[in-house]
Design an enzyme around this catalytic site. Structure first.
Site, PDB file in Angstrom:
ATOM      1  CE  LYS A 236     -21.494 -19.848  98.031  1.00 37.43           C
ATOM      2  NZ  LYS A 236     -21.061 -19.964  96.516  1.00 37.43           N
ATOM      3  NE  ARG A 270     -17.063 -14.242  98.122  1.00 40.97           N
ATOM      4  CZ  ARG A 270     -18.031 -14.580  98.904  1.00 40.97           C
ATOM      5  NH1 ARG A 270     -18.339 -15.435  98.975  1.00 40.97           N
ATOM      6  NH2 ARG A 270     -17.893 -13.425  99.415  1.00 40.97           N
TER       7      ARG A 270
END
Length: 292
Positions: A236, A270
């Protein structure tokens, strides 16, 4: 070190969730692998466009030690375009069917905020975990639907929507504010009859760069909920913007962030890169064993 803190000894978390009549053991952290079937996801958009590609990647993840495969069909990156329910289902259903057909024993999570999509997927493929980025905010029927289906639910925190969430997100205190959010939502889920709730603080969803790291630094505060904690930081912007690199070069930063999350109490990582996350978990488990 966080894993030996008095807080981690005091709070006793729920160590399993039930899916398809089977228990998924969370006594030790596990890895959830991401398969995005949307063409515009921030990192791997369009990479898994065919059944062969999806099945191949799922098989690789299983070989690398994945516990859960999370399949999503809608990009939720900042400013992502909105797509119809019909379009989401047309992408998601064939992908889940393919994975279920070739790997019937692997637990599947579906990344959707639409209760109707969840109903259709379950009706045609069997039980899945619902991973809802909106925490029920985008579909008022989601909590009752999950309760009716009797499936685990991932409750994520988000401020705003994917289209607006990075427009000056503000918090009085990020841990306090997210904790209040979780308290309210967990109460509603419990009242609806949902038995297995996983909480996700939502890294990158309505948080500035500094807010993300404040959240990571105090992640162990969420142990008070005694619920499984999922963390998704994989590649991210909190990683690649800080390091001034492209997402494609952010694997080392992701590994570092995942390790910090494990030390802060994460039960589920995740990730896009399963093998590396599984190795991080193995090292963390050894660290815990020698610390006892």
């Amino acid at each position: 070190m966080l894993i030996t803190s008095s807080a981690s000894k005091f709070f006793k978390r729920k160590h399993s969730i039930s899916l398809n009549g089977n228990l998924i053991d969370l006594k030790d952290p596990v890895v959830m692998g991401i398969i995005n079937v949307s063409p515009d996801s921030f990192y791997d958009g369009g990479k898994y466009a065919s059944e062969d590609d999806i099945v191949k990647r799922a098989g690789e993840m299983i070989d690398e030690g994945v516990t859960i495969i999370d399949v999503g069909a809608v990009s939720t990156k900042p400013g992502a375009s909105h797509i119809s329910t019909k379009e989401e289902l047309s992408r998601l259903l064939p992908a889940v069917k393919s994975i279920r057909k070739h790997f019937p024993d692997v637990p599947i999570s579906i990344d959707t905020y639409r209760s109707w999509v969840a109903l259709r997927i379950m009706d045609e493929t069997g039980e899945c975990i619902v991973n809802d980025i909106s925490g029920g905010n985008f579909d008022e029927h989601m909590f009752d639907t999950v309760a009716k289906l009797g499936i685990p639910y991932i409750l994520m925190h988000i401020q705003g929507t994917p289209q607006t969430m990075q427009d000056n997100p503000t918090y009085e205190d990020i841990i306090k504010d997210i904790s209040n959010y979780f308290s309210e939502k967990v109460r509603k889920l419990t009242k609806a009859g949902v038995k297995d709730v996983i909480i996700d603080p939502g890294f990158g969803f309505g948080k500035t760069l500094e807010q993300n790291y404040d959240l990571l630094n105090r992640l162990d505060s969420f142990k008070v909920f005694q619920l499984p904690l999922l963390v998704g930081m994989s590649r991210k912007s909190m990683i690649h913007k800080l390091l001034e690199i492209d997402p494609e070069k952010s694997l080392p930063g992701t590994i570092t962030g995942n390790t910090m999350a494990l030390l802060g109490g994460a039960d589920i990582l995740r990730v896009h890169d399963v093998r590396e996350a599984v190795e991080s978990v193995r090292m963390f488990k050894m660290l815990k064993e020698v610390a006892i």
